[in-house]
Design a protein around this motif. Structure first.
Motif, PDB file in Angstrom:
ATOM      1  N   ARG A  10      -0.421   9.305  -3.073  1.00 66.47           N
ATOM      2  CA  ARG A  10       0.149   8.269  -2.205  1.00 66.47           C
ATOM      3  C   ARG A  10       0.171   6.920  -2.912  1.00 66.47           C
ATOM      4  O   ARG A  10       1.163   6.170  -2.825  1.00 66.47           O
ATOM      5  CB  ARG A  10      -0.688   8.195  -0.916  1.00 66.47           C
ATOM      6  CG  ARG A  10      -0.236   7.129   0.067  1.00 66.47           C
ATOM      7  CD  ARG A  10      -1.013   7.275   1.365  1.00 66.47           C
ATOM      8  NE  ARG A  10      -0.674   6.188   2.284  1.00 66.47           N
ATOM      9  CZ  ARG A  10      -1.285   5.014   2.317  1.00 66.47           C
ATOM     10  NH1 ARG A  10      -2.283   4.771   1.437  1.00 66.47           N
ATOM     11  NH2 ARG A  10      -0.924   4.085   3.165  1.00 66.47           N
ATOM     12  N   ASN A  13       2.940   6.885  -5.493  1.00 64.65           N
ATOM     13  CA  ASN A  13       4.251   6.727  -4.854  1.00 64.65           C
ATOM     14  C   ASN A  13       4.489   5.274  -4.440  1.00 64.65           C
ATOM     15  O   ASN A  13       5.605   4.743  -4.585  1.00 64.65           O
ATOM     16  CB  ASN A  13       4.355   7.624  -3.619  1.00 64.65           C
ATOM     17  CG  ASN A  13       4.401   9.092  -3.994  1.00 64.65           C
ATOM     18  OD1 ASN A  13       4.706   9.454  -5.150  1.00 64.65           O
ATOM     19  ND2 ASN A  13       4.095   9.961  -3.019  1.00 64.65           N
ATOM     20  N   MET A  14       3.460   4.617  -3.931  1.00 65.21           N
ATOM     21  CA  MET A  14       3.597   3.232  -3.527  1.00 65.21           C
ATOM     22  C   MET A  14       3.872   2.327  -4.725  1.00 65.21           C
ATOM     23  O   MET A  14       4.697   1.401  -4.653  1.00 65.21           O
ATOM     24  CB  MET A  14       2.313   2.770  -2.797  1.00 65.21           C
ATOM     25  CG  MET A  14       2.098   3.451  -1.457  1.00 65.21           C
ATOM     26  SD  MET A  14       0.492   3.047  -0.714  1.00 65.21           S
ATOM     27  CE  MET A  14       0.666   1.283  -0.496  1.00 65.21           C
ATOM     28  N   THR A  16       5.328   3.263  -7.576  1.00 65.35           N
ATOM     29  CA  THR A  16       6.692   3.554  -8.017  1.00 65.35           C
ATOM     30  C   THR A  16       7.714   2.853  -7.145  1.00 65.35           C
ATOM     31  O   THR A  16       8.692   2.275  -7.622  1.00 65.35           O
ATOM     32  CB  THR A  16       6.934   5.069  -7.989  1.00 65.35           C
ATOM     33  OG1 THR A  16       5.983   5.723  -8.841  1.00 65.35           O
ATOM     34  CG2 THR A  16       8.344   5.422  -8.445  1.00 65.35           C
ATOM     35  N   ASN A  17       7.499   2.885  -5.832  1.00 65.49           N
ATOM     36  CA  ASN A  17       8.425   2.215  -4.904  1.00 65.49           C
ATOM     37  C   ASN A  17       8.426   0.701  -5.104  1.00 65.49           C
ATOM     38  O   ASN A  17       9.474   0.036  -5.058  1.00 65.49           O
ATOM     39  CB  ASN A  17       8.047   2.537  -3.460  1.00 65.49           C
ATOM     40  CG  ASN A  17       8.255   4.004  -3.121  1.00 65.49           C
ATOM     41  OD1 ASN A  17       9.049   4.689  -3.792  1.00 65.49           O
ATOM     42  ND2 ASN A  17       7.545   4.489  -2.109  1.00 65.49           N
ATOM     43  N   ALA A  18       7.246   0.121  -5.341  1.00 66.39           N
ATOM     44  CA  ALA A  18       7.158  -1.320  -5.562  1.00 66.39           C
ATOM     45  C   ALA A  18       7.888  -1.724  -6.829  1.00 66.39           C
ATOM     46  O   ALA A  18       8.584  -2.760  -6.889  1.00 66.39           O
ATOM     47  CB  ALA A  18       5.691  -1.748  -5.604  1.00 66.39           C
ATOM     48  N   ALA A  20      10.389  -0.100  -8.220  1.00 64.91           N
ATOM     49  CA  ALA A  20      11.824   0.042  -7.980  1.00 64.91           C
ATOM     50  C   ALA A  20      12.372  -1.143  -7.197  1.00 64.91           C
ATOM     51  O   ALA A  20      13.473  -1.656  -7.484  1.00 64.91           O
ATOM     52  CB  ALA A  20      12.100   1.345  -7.242  1.00 64.91           C
ATOM     53  N   LEU A  21      11.656  -1.638  -6.202  1.00 56.89           N
ATOM     54  CA  LEU A  21      12.082  -2.795  -5.409  1.00 56.89           C
ATOM     55  C   LEU A  21      12.140  -4.049  -6.280  1.00 56.89           C
ATOM     56  O   LEU A  21      13.069  -4.876  -6.154  1.00 56.89           O
ATOM     57  CB  LEU A  21      11.134  -3.002  -4.216  1.00 56.89           C
ATOM     58  CG  LEU A  21      11.166  -1.939  -3.108  1.00 56.89           C
ATOM     59  CD1 LEU A  21      10.045  -2.194  -2.102  1.00 56.89           C
ATOM     60  CD2 LEU A  21      12.521  -1.964  -2.405  1.00 56.89           C
TER      61      LEU A  21
END
Length: 267
Positions: A10, A13-14, A16-18, A20-21
């Protein structure tokens, strides 16, 4: 404390998402502010329910007119249904002036017209119950009309079954469900008549079975004179097997009931 495989994945994933943003030039979404808790409402004293309909608000406030009871009583005294002492015409032992033996109330009717006429005249005020009693005083009058078959009318003598022993809401025509006793207001009043030797007025109605009712003579409720309570006993009913208060009433002849006796009460 070592994180579980799920928690580690988790976090990855967080991250990676940060990333990407950030590469897209999008700022992270701010956390939503939590709503502060509401203060507790002040407790209020309970109020009796009130009608709030427009109809009730439009009605006038009920008003009591001082003296209206006195005016009504004066009218009842004037028409003879109430006596000067404040009691009803029939609220006493013995004969009633102006109502000779044989008077029929509601002649020609086989339902309750006679009860209505007796109530209005003050001769017999109760409209439903077959006895007119005052606790601690006695029974002024009874109406022999219909019951569950426990009473027996022999003309100059009546074997009268007492009250009670039935469930709430049941009348005298219902079968007895449990023992009667002397705490019942009617039974106690009739026993007082026996002990004090006070007579009871007897009225017969159109539903009385046998030769002494009024069904064959035009209906209504007929006043048949004074009877004395010659005995008051608590006996086993041959119908139900339960204790029933039984009273022997004997017609007063020449001012005294034949065979009337004084003394104690059988229990």
């Amino acid at each position: 404390m070592e994180l579980s495989e799920y928690e580690q994945q988790r976090l990855r994933n967080m991250a990676t998402n940060a990333a990407a943003l950030e590469a897209l030039g999008i700022e992270p979404v701010a956390k939503t502010a939590t709503t502060p808790p509401r203060p507790n409402k002040r407790s209020r004293e309970p109020r009796p329910p009130t009608r709030q309909s427009s109809r009730s608000r439009s009605l006038p406030v009920p008003a009591y007119t001082p003296g209206q009871d006195e005016v009504r009583r004066a009218s009842e005294v004037e028409d003879g249904s109430r006596m000067q002492d404040g009691k009803w015409l029939g609220e006493r032992f013995g004969e009633i002036h102006g109502v000779p033996v044989g008077t029929v109330f509601g002649a020609g009717d086989y339902q309750r017209l006679g009860r209505q006429e007796m109530m209005v005249s003050g001769f017999f005020r109760p409209f439903v119950t077959p006895e007119w009693c005052t606790p601690g005083v006695g029974c002024f009058a009874i109406i022999v009309n219909n019951d569950n078959g426990a009473s027996q009318d022999r003309g100059d003598s009546i074997l009268y079954a007492g009250s009670g022993g039935r469930r709430r809401g049941q009348n005298r025509t219902a079968p007895q469900s449990f023992d009667q006793d002397w705490t019942n207001a009617t039974n106690s009043a009739l026993r007082l008549n026996f002990e004090a030797g006070e007579p009871v007025r007897v009225v017969r109605g159109p539903k009385l079975l046998g030769a002494h009712g009024t069904a064959e003579s035009g209906g209504g409720f007929r006043y048949d004179g004074l009877f004395r309570v010659a005995s008051a006993e608590m006996v086993r009913s041959p119908i139900s097997g339960l204790l029933t208060a039984m009273f022997e009433l004997r017609k007063v002849c020449g001012g005294e009931a034949e065979g009337a006796q004084a003394g104690g009460v059988s229990a």
